[in-house]
Design a protein around this motif. Sequence first.
Motif, PDB file in Angstrom:
ATOM      1  N   LEU A 223      40.089  35.533  45.626  1.00 25.68           N
ATOM      2  CA  LEU A 223      39.964  36.023  44.252  1.00 25.68           C
ATOM      3  C   LEU A 223      41.314  36.462  43.743  1.00 25.68           C
ATOM      4  CD1 LEU A 223      36.749  38.259  44.072  1.00 25.68           C
ATOM      5  CD2 LEU A 223      37.114  36.042  43.013  1.00 25.68           C
ATOM      6  N   HIS A 224      41.532  36.284  42.464  1.00 24.55           N
ATOM      7  CA  HIS A 224      42.777  36.738  41.845  1.00 24.55           C
ATOM      8  C   HIS A 224      42.444  37.751  40.761  1.00 24.55           C
ATOM      9  CE1 HIS A 224      47.031  36.431  40.743  1.00 24.55           C
ATOM     10  NE2 HIS A 224      46.615  36.609  39.507  1.00 24.55           N
ATOM     11  N   CYS A 225      42.966  38.970  40.895  1.00 17.26           N
ATOM     12  CA  CYS A 225      42.731  40.008  39.885  1.00 17.26           C
ATOM     13  C   CYS A 225      43.614  39.745  38.676  1.00 17.26           C
ATOM     14  CB  CYS A 225      43.022  41.391  40.472  1.00 17.26           C
ATOM     15  SG  CYS A 225      42.813  42.731  39.277  1.00 17.26           S
ATOM     16  N   LEU A 226      43.009  39.644  37.514  1.00 19.86           N
ATOM     17  CA  LEU A 226      43.777  39.378  36.295  1.00 19.86           C
ATOM     18  C   LEU A 226      44.493  40.614  35.775  1.00 19.86           C
ATOM     19  CD1 LEU A 226      41.263  37.067  34.363  1.00 19.86           C
ATOM     20  CD2 LEU A 226      43.264  36.406  35.716  1.00 19.86           C
ATOM     21  N   HIS A 227      44.164  41.792  36.296  1.00 18.15           N
ATOM     22  CA  HIS A 227      44.793  43.034  35.833  1.00 18.15           C
ATOM     23  C   HIS A 227      46.095  43.325  36.583  1.00 18.15           C
ATOM     24  CE1 HIS A 227      41.348  44.066  33.333  1.00 18.15           C
ATOM     25  NE2 HIS A 227      40.575  43.715  34.333  1.00 18.15           N
ATOM     26  N   CYS A 228      46.069  43.199  37.911  1.00 13.94           N
ATOM     27  CA  CYS A 228      47.279  43.516  38.681  1.00 13.94           C
ATOM     28  C   CYS A 228      47.829  42.310  39.437  1.00 13.94           C
ATOM     29  CB  CYS A 228      47.010  44.658  39.656  1.00 13.94           C
ATOM     30  SG  CYS A 228      45.917  44.219  41.043  1.00 13.94           S
ATOM     31  N   HIS A 229      47.138  41.151  39.348  1.00 11.51           N
ATOM     32  CA  HIS A 229      47.579  39.898  39.957  1.00 11.51           C
ATOM     33  C   HIS A 229      47.642  39.969  41.485  1.00 11.51           C
ATOM     34  CE1 HIS A 229      48.360  38.051  36.097  1.00 11.51           C
ATOM     35  NE2 HIS A 229      49.125  39.056  35.748  1.00 11.51           N
ATOM     36  N   LEU A 230      46.711  40.704  42.067  1.00  9.28           N
ATOM     37  CA  LEU A 230      46.601  40.722  43.519  1.00  9.28           C
ATOM     38  C   LEU A 230      45.576  39.682  43.969  1.00  9.28           C
ATOM     39  CD1 LEU A 230      47.275  42.094  46.270  1.00  9.28           C
ATOM     40  CD2 LEU A 230      45.293  43.575  45.868  1.00  9.28           C
ATOM     41  N   SER A 231      45.977  38.793  44.873  1.00 10.27           N
ATOM     42  CA  SER A 231      45.061  37.812  45.444  1.00 10.27           C
ATOM     43  C   SER A 231      44.428  38.426  46.685  1.00 10.27           C
ATOM     44  CB  SER A 231      45.815  36.531  45.814  1.00 10.27           C
ATOM     45  OG  SER A 231      46.391  35.951  44.652  1.00 10.27           O
ATOM     46  N   GLN A 232      43.104  38.320  46.801  1.00 13.30           N
ATOM     47  CA  GLN A 232      42.371  39.080  47.809  1.00 13.30           C
ATOM     48  C   GLN A 232      41.053  38.397  48.140  1.00 13.30           C
ATOM     49  OE1 GLN A 232      40.850  42.771  45.529  1.00 13.30           O
ATOM     50  NE2 GLN A 232      42.399  41.817  44.211  1.00 13.30           N
ATOM     51  N   PRO A 233      40.343  38.870  49.194  1.00 13.39           N
ATOM     52  CA  PRO A 233      39.022  38.314  49.506  1.00 13.39           C
ATOM     53  C   PRO A 233      37.999  38.714  48.447  1.00 13.39           C
ATOM     54  CG  PRO A 233      39.951  39.498  51.377  1.00 13.39           C
ATOM     55  CD  PRO A 233      40.782  39.838  50.197  1.00 13.39           C
ATOM     56  N   TYR A 234      36.803  38.114  48.539  1.00 12.12           N
ATOM     57  CA  TYR A 234      35.734  38.453  47.601  1.00 12.12           C
ATOM     58  C   TYR A 234      35.370  39.921  47.722  1.00 12.12           C
ATOM     59  CZ  TYR A 234      34.981  33.562  46.472  1.00 12.12           C
ATOM     60  OH  TYR A 234      35.141  32.283  46.021  1.00 12.12           O
ATOM     61  N   SER A 235      35.231  40.586  46.571  1.00 12.83           N
ATOM     62  CA  SER A 235      34.876  42.002  46.531  1.00 12.83           C
ATOM     63  C   SER A 235      34.387  42.336  45.129  1.00 12.83           C
ATOM     64  CB  SER A 235      36.089  42.862  46.902  1.00 12.83           C
ATOM     65  OG  SER A 235      35.775  44.229  46.803  1.00 12.83           O
ATOM     66  N   ASP A 236      33.811  43.514  44.968  1.00 14.28           N
ATOM     67  CA  ASP A 236      33.363  43.957  43.649  1.00 14.28           C
ATOM     68  C   ASP A 236      34.468  44.632  42.858  1.00 14.28           C
ATOM     69  OD1 ASP A 236      30.728  43.053  43.908  1.00 14.28           O
ATOM     70  OD2 ASP A 236      30.156  44.828  45.037  1.00 14.28           O
ATOM     71  N   VAL A 237      35.408  45.251  43.583  1.00 16.73           N
ATOM     72  CA  VAL A 237      36.475  46.032  42.960  1.00 16.73           C
ATOM     73  C   VAL A 237      37.806  45.588  43.544  1.00 16.73           C
ATOM     74  CG1 VAL A 237      37.403  48.354  42.578  1.00 16.73           C
ATOM     75  CG2 VAL A 237      34.935  48.000  42.622  1.00 16.73           C
TER      76      VAL A 237
END
Length: 424
Positions: A223-237
């Motif tokens: 997953l890629h967070c559009l707010h802070c641009h951190l790529s990470q595993p699937y999560s809710d937050v």
Amino acid sequence: MCSQLIDGNNEPTESASHIRLCHGCELPINLILLERGKSAYCPRCGTHLYRGGSPSLSGNLALAIACLLLYFPSHFFPFISIRLFGVMIPATLPSGIYTLFDEGFIFLSLLIFFCSSIAPFLLCVSVVTAHIGLKSKQFKVLKYSLYTIRHFKTWVMIDVFLVSIAISCFKLQDHSDIYLGTGLYGFIMLQCMTLLLVTRVGIHSYWEKYKPERDYHFKKRELHCLHCHLSQPYSDVCARCKKPIFRRKPYSIKTTWAYIVAASIAIFPANLIPISILITNGRRIEDTIFSGVASLVKSGMWGIALIIFVASIAVPVIKILGLSYLLISIQLKRNLLRRQRMVIYFIIKWIGRWSMMDLFVICIMMAVIDRGQILDFSPGFGAVAFGFVVLLTMFATESLDPRLIWDEGSMKSETDRREEISNG
């Protein structure tokens, strides 16, 4: 391209800490160090990923403070003055906005006020508060400051306002003598500083300074967070900024269609109802957008007529048709010409702000021409409809998730993904 791909099975060739998902198409990218002045772009969709070198956040702070110092002289000193019937009439941005508000055009006045004053001011203040939050390790201050920067950069339209001043001067030259004021030089300097700030400031560099991506040791980055641009595993937050994170923007297609349909309805009164009303020597002249362009052509102002035609007629239609084409292609799961569709998306996102030009011209004209029955100017209700078209098309562009262009038909829904997470 200043970036490197990983293999086609989405398995990183190096440590997962060096992998980032492209926020335009979610292609896994192997990060490399770049020299200052160079930028990395996604080799698949062309999205700008990051700049080389270590960004100077203190430079952003200096530019933001310079913009704040220029903000008040540019807004409260006259940017132009006209000599009408032997009287010098100065024009400031607040006077035009207030006149619109006083005449009952509340929506137009607030829209113009937001794009020309509030958005630039909040952007600069947010850069300052982001530095304060970063230095003092105040997470909430940093989080909300960067959230404001991300969403308000699109609405900073000082450059559009400057072009509108030039167009207004061409329109006013037949009615009066025009004199440039101190506020205009303030606006030019403010635009230069703001342009540098907008092109330099990036929320990713602030989050990297707060907690670098290399400190997160994830086995997978899905997953890629559009707010802070951190790529990470699937999560809710999001693991870094604590904002809710989604595989795709929720209800992106439905929301974008709703904005497009509303804009398509509003575009008819915007073009058929008069957008401006000029009373000169007892004669009432009502102009729609098209008739205004035609009168400029008749007066020999081909360049100004072309600018108004493109910004006020062509751009809204192009945005509506272009976004409709993208949505239809997404829903039909078309796999061809994806890169070309991303180019269309980038163009639509860039040109949309220039439709505000006609509304800025109306605001400037209201500031200098409001002299009763001898010479008077006021907006028509077509301007209100046009304001809604501009607003709705910009909302439509922001609500569309470009990653949908690259999704395969077999991609699982957000609900399925979250069920998998909850089930372990």
